[in-house]
Enzyme design. Structure first.
Site, PDB file in Angstrom:
ATOM      1  N   ASP B 238       0.851  -1.201   0.000  1.00 24.90           N
ATOM      2  CA  ASP B 238       0.000   0.000   0.000  1.00 24.90           C
ATOM      3  C   ASP B 238       0.891   1.257   0.000  1.00 24.90           C
ATOM      4  OD1 ASP B 238      -2.023   2.035   1.537  1.00 24.90           O
ATOM      5  OD2 ASP B 238      -3.129   0.472   0.483  1.00 24.90           O
ATOM      6  N   TYR B 388      -3.625  11.176   0.727  1.00 24.86           N
ATOM      7  CA  TYR B 388      -4.051  10.875  -0.637  1.00 24.86           C
ATOM      8  C   TYR B 388      -4.032  12.137  -1.485  1.00 24.86           C
ATOM      9  CZ  TYR B 388      -5.410   6.136   0.544  1.00 24.86           C
ATOM     10  OH  TYR B 388      -5.368   4.826   0.928  1.00 24.86           O
ATOM     11  N   HIS B 445      -4.677  -8.018   0.058  1.00 29.07           N
ATOM     12  CA  HIS B 445      -3.976  -6.749   0.190  1.00 29.07           C
ATOM     13  C   HIS B 445      -3.206  -6.611   1.498  1.00 29.07           C
ATOM     14  CE1 HIS B 445      -3.326  -2.490  -0.581  1.00 29.07           C
ATOM     15  NE2 HIS B 445      -3.713  -2.257   0.649  1.00 29.07           N
TER      16      HIS B 445
END
Lengths: 454, 471
Positions: B238, B388, B445
């Site tokens: 990630d 982000y 993930h």
């Protein structure tokens, strides 16, 4: 280069002519039932029950307690509204809400017009029904349904209602207005089953108008209201006398549209582009790609994970207010993103803004309101109704700060009987609430054109 | 004449043909070598830059001290949490929707009930404190990290390693893999540093705009330097994958090896397009294995449609993080739904069809909620989301790190249920020294959290390859 352009134009014209001829389809739909479990045997209860908005001490104290429990996080230095709702200003709004906002008084204001509920397709549909009080002899009021959007409500129309039902000008038409709440929004019950999209809402509202005895009526809408009233006109063109919209995004990308995007800047006259059109559409990448991307995050998450997105907002009133009021700031004017207070109180009063938020809060309808996005994009961006034109007389009020700008040429692609197209002097997405006078004026102008022709 | 009196020309004239040819060839050869080496050298790293993220103006120099830190809680904190959970306002889910509309409200009730009545935060805090925590001030921010030393075993080589988490995870995701790396019985063990990205958990959030992965990378490099490590391994998924990659790009001389469990394909281009068109039919022509084909295709459905379905959170966090996180910071239930939805869906996309999202198949509620509590008690959901926006401010394709290759030894563990699959030929566009590429048998993930043993095994296998080649 010129040869290619000419060739494209000729080809485009041929394609258009061929396509237009075959596009007289009517939107089809099936019946639905949205209550819990299976529909009961026997006929549905079609009674119309008067409804009063109510509140209680508990409700207000609970709200105040939750506001007190807010855990604010400071915004980054000099970020204004660019990262979302600014934390410093949010504390001011929360303080006003906690200490000065009077919900009981606002509830009385809401109840100044008569509210009703009636069961359609298994769910309770709420609406406000406003009749003109002083109608001169021999005149009948013209029926009009006005549909709200997200994150709005029927309350957005409270400023324009008196202008439409009691017009100052004797020449103006007096309307009898129905303002429903979309199922899943505010006081309308939320559907329990998957699949409730704008066509279903349109069908429900057509049934409502029929139940109220209106065989033919006008429709007005922006945001989801635009989509729903458009679907109503597509489902039953004989019932909808005329359609007035303040939002008209392009759903169908055809050759003429592409051509106008490519050449519109250099040859605006060729496509009937005004100065405003050119200013709002170019530079292409910035206005048609980057800007929409910056503002559609909410759309993306609501169209995919509404239950997750709404979960926290239903417990935190300040979180809900930030989420909803950010739109009232940014969608009124993109420039407001650079203001520390988001310019929120320049066009709206905190009282009105928070009343709208309270409608979502007290009914716990934020999650069901978000589900509408997912239901409408379940079948992709190109559902059947996007391909079918609107054949009832239409009027478009193009407000300069609307989210997506639609030049007259593009509006004509969808609305084949475009009677009026007005470039409004000022205003953004929440037009009815922000500029009720201008909006009412344009509705009158549109009606006169349609009725005059008759 | 004047020309022939020029010394070099005179020397050249005295050489015979073969020697002239040799001279010409070697000049070209030297020139070419120099050009290639110079080119390689010029693109081998990205600039470090600098930053300061505290309040107002930078006044004092960094206090270089490292302070021990203990996670703490209080009755007030727990009572406040319970009160808020009790205040949850339930919304009925649609019939038969599973997890397709997001976290299912009915299953959420069960999770919340466990959280309210059985979850013991004090016990979990004690568990967190089983490893030593520290904080140190870098570029104006208090950076938190866990530092786990390997117990001294004779004959064991101990290598330093930094593990970097992502969103919505935390250092806590590594608690299951830590013993497998630090407390081994064979000849190789690791001394592990698990920091929290600034803005996440116990690391202070930046007060200024612009804090992106390059800044996190630089801060973590400074951290390793401050701790006295001048060569170390890196592992991440990630955001951790991007940050560790940036670290390897900034100071390749410090990074012994880079192991990633997630690879984002940033550079598409003609090569990618060709491999997508030809891949399903003639995979070997474009360097795809059968497993690659199985994981990548149907491309549109798996990579475009599915990504669109799953990237709503990224879109809103990348544009309006302060709005998106506001309600989540007041509503623990809202926060849990938002975070745990990812632990369900990103572990296996089929979980979207199940009413309980199969959340407890691979994870315990205790572990999941401990991770949520780290976001809750530190109020870090909003700063975590801002990361982000800061990373998408400049077009990610044009940023300096996207245009630069990675030259340190790299290993990739490709888990079958990861969000996107990156075949080896695509990875080679940017990673110039791939030593190991493994198709993992299972896992999604959150690899370290879900399959710690598999990840540890692959990581050690990669390290042995790198260390072996060194000798």
């Amino acid at each position: 280069m010129l040869l290619e352009v000419l060739l494209a134009l000729v080809l485009g014209a041929v394609v258009l002519l061929v396509l237009r001829r075959s596009k007289a389809a009517v939107l089809k739909t099936e019946d639905g039932w949205w209550g819990a479990g299976s529909p009961p045997a026997g006929a549905e209860d079609e009674s119309i029950r008067p409804f009063q908005v109510e509140t209680s001490r508990e409700e207000i104290e609970d709200l105040q307690r939750r506001i007190d429990q807010t855990r604010p996080v400071p915004s980054l230095e000099d970020s204004q509204f660019n990262y979302g709702f600014n934390s410093t200003y949010l504390q001011k709004v929360a303080a006003y809400w906690r200490n000065e906002f009077d919900w009981s008084k606002q509830v009385d204001k809401l109840n100044q017009y008569p509210h009703f509920k009636t069961k359609i397709e298994g769910i309770d549909v709420h609406y406000v029904h406003v009749k003109p009080k002083n109608l001169p002899e021999g005149r009948t009021a013209v029926p009009l349904i006005m549909v709200h959007g997200w994150p709005g409500s029927f309350y957005e129309f409270y400023g324009i209602l008196p202008l439409l039902t009691e017009p100052a000008n004797a020449d103006d038409v007096a309307f009898e207005v129905i303002c429903p709440s979309i199922p899943g929004y505010g006081f309308s019950e939320a559907p329990r089953k998957k699949g409730f999209n704008s066509v279903c809402a349109a069908r429900v509202f057509l049934k409502l108008m029929r139940r109220l005895g209106f065989g033919r009526f006008y429709a007005q809408g922006g945001d989801w209201g635009w989509q729903i009233t458009t679907n109503m006109a597509q489902l039953d063109p004989t019932a909808v006398k005329g359609l007035h919209i303040n939002f008209a995004p392009v759903e169908n990308v055809g050759p003429l549209l592409i051509l106008s995007i490519l050449l519109g800047r250099r040859f605006p006259g060729l496509f009937g582009f005004t100065e405003l059109d050119v200013k709002r559409l170019y530079p292409r990448v910035e206005k048609m790609l980057v800007e929409p991307l910056k503002e559609t995050g909410y759309f993306h998450i609501q169209a995919t994970k509404p239950d997750t997105a709404g979960r926290g907002l239903n417990d935190s009133p300040v979180g809900l207010a930030a989420y909803i009021l950010e739109k009232f700031s940014t969608w009124t004017d993109h420039e407001f993103r650079n203001l520390e207070d988001g310019g929120l109180e320049r066009k709206f009063s905190l009282e009105d803004l928070l009343t709208n938020v309270m409608i979502y809060w007290t009914t716990g309808s934020i999650t069901s309101s978000m589900r509408f996005y997912k239901e409408n994009f379940a079948k992709g961006f190109y559902p059947p109704h996007a391909r079918i034109p609107v054949t009832v007389p239409t009027g478009v009020a193009a407000f300069p700060n609307e989210l997506m700008h639609t030049p007259k040429l593009w509006a004509k692609q969808k609305n084949h009987k475009l009677k009026t197209y007005t470039t409004m002097a000022r205003g953004g997405h929440f037009a009815a609430m922000e500029e009720p006078g201008l909006m009412a004026q344009d509705i009158q102008k549109f009606i006169k054109v349609v009725e005059g022709k008759k | 004449d004047a020309f022939s009196e020029n010394l070099p020309t005179k020397a050249l004239q005295e050489l015979d043909r073969p020697k002239l040819q040799l001279l010409a060839l070697s000049s070209v050869g030297i020139g070419l070598t120099y050009f290639l080496v110079w080119r390689r050298k010029a693109k081998k790293s990205i600039p470090l830059g600098d930053g300061w993220w505290g309040h107002g103006q930078q006044t004092l120099r960094d206090d270089n001290k490292i302070y021990p830190f203990k996670v703490e809680t209080s009755e007030d904190e727990i009572n406040d949490l319970h009160r808020r959970i009790d205040q949850m306002r339930y919304t009925e889910p649609l019939e038969d929707c599973g997890f397709q509309y997001g976290f299912n409200s009915n299953y959420l009730q069960k999770v919340v009930s466990y959280w309210r009545n059985q979850f013991d935060w004090k016990k979990q805090v004690a568990k967190l404190n089983e490893y030593p925590h520290f904080k140190t001030n870098i570029e104006g921010l208090d950076v938190h990290f866990v530092h786990v030393r390997a117990p001294h075993r004779p004959g064991q080589k101990v290598l330093p390693l930094m593990l970097v988490h992502g969103w919505p995870g935390s250092f806590f995701e590594f608690y299951k893999i830590l013993p497998l790396l630090t407390d081994t019985k064979d000849d190789l063990a690791f001394e592990v540093i698990c920091p929290s990205i600034p803005g996440y958990g116990f690391s202070e959030a930046p007060h200024k705009q612009g804090f992106c992965s390059l800044d996190a990378a630089r801060i973590f490099l400074k951290l390793m330097e401050r701790l006295g490590f001048n060569k170390f391994y890196l592992q991440g998924g990630d955001w951790g994958s991007l940050i560790t990659t940036n670290m390897a790009q900034m100071k390749p001389q410090c990074v012994s090896g880079l192991h990633l469990n997630m690879l984002a394909v940033t550079k598409g281009g003609v090569g990618m397009l060709l491999s997508l068109i030809i891949g399903p039919y003639l995979p070997f022509l474009v360097g795809f294995t059968r497993e690659d084909v199985r994981r990548l295709f149907p491309y549109f459905e798996k990579n475009v449609y599915d990504l669109l379905m799953e990237s709503g959170y990224m879109h809103i966090q990348g544009t309006k993080p302060d709005t998106a996180g506001c309600g989540l910071n007041d509503s623990p239930v809202g926060l849990a739904a938002y975070i745990l939805e990812k632990f369900s869906t990103w572990t296996d996309r089929k979980n979207r069809d199940l009413e309980d999202g199969d959340l407890e198949k691979k994870y315990s509620l205790d572990d999941l909620l401990t991770n949520v509590m780290i976001y809750w008690t530190t109020r870090s959901i909003i700063p975590s989301m801002r990361f982000y926006k800061e990373n998408f401010k400049t077009n990610p394709q044009n940023r300096v790190d996207a245009r630069t290759g990675i030259f340190v030894p790299m290993g990739h563990a490709a888990f079958p249920n990861e969000l996107m699959h990156c075949p080896l030929p695509w990875a080679r566009w940017r990673f110039k020294d791939i030593r190991s590429y493994s198709y993992m048998p299972r896992g999604g993930h959150f690899a370290a959290f879900e399959e710690p043993r598999l990840l540890a095994e692959d990581f050690v296998k990669f390290v042995r390859k790198v260390e072996g080649k060194k000798r």
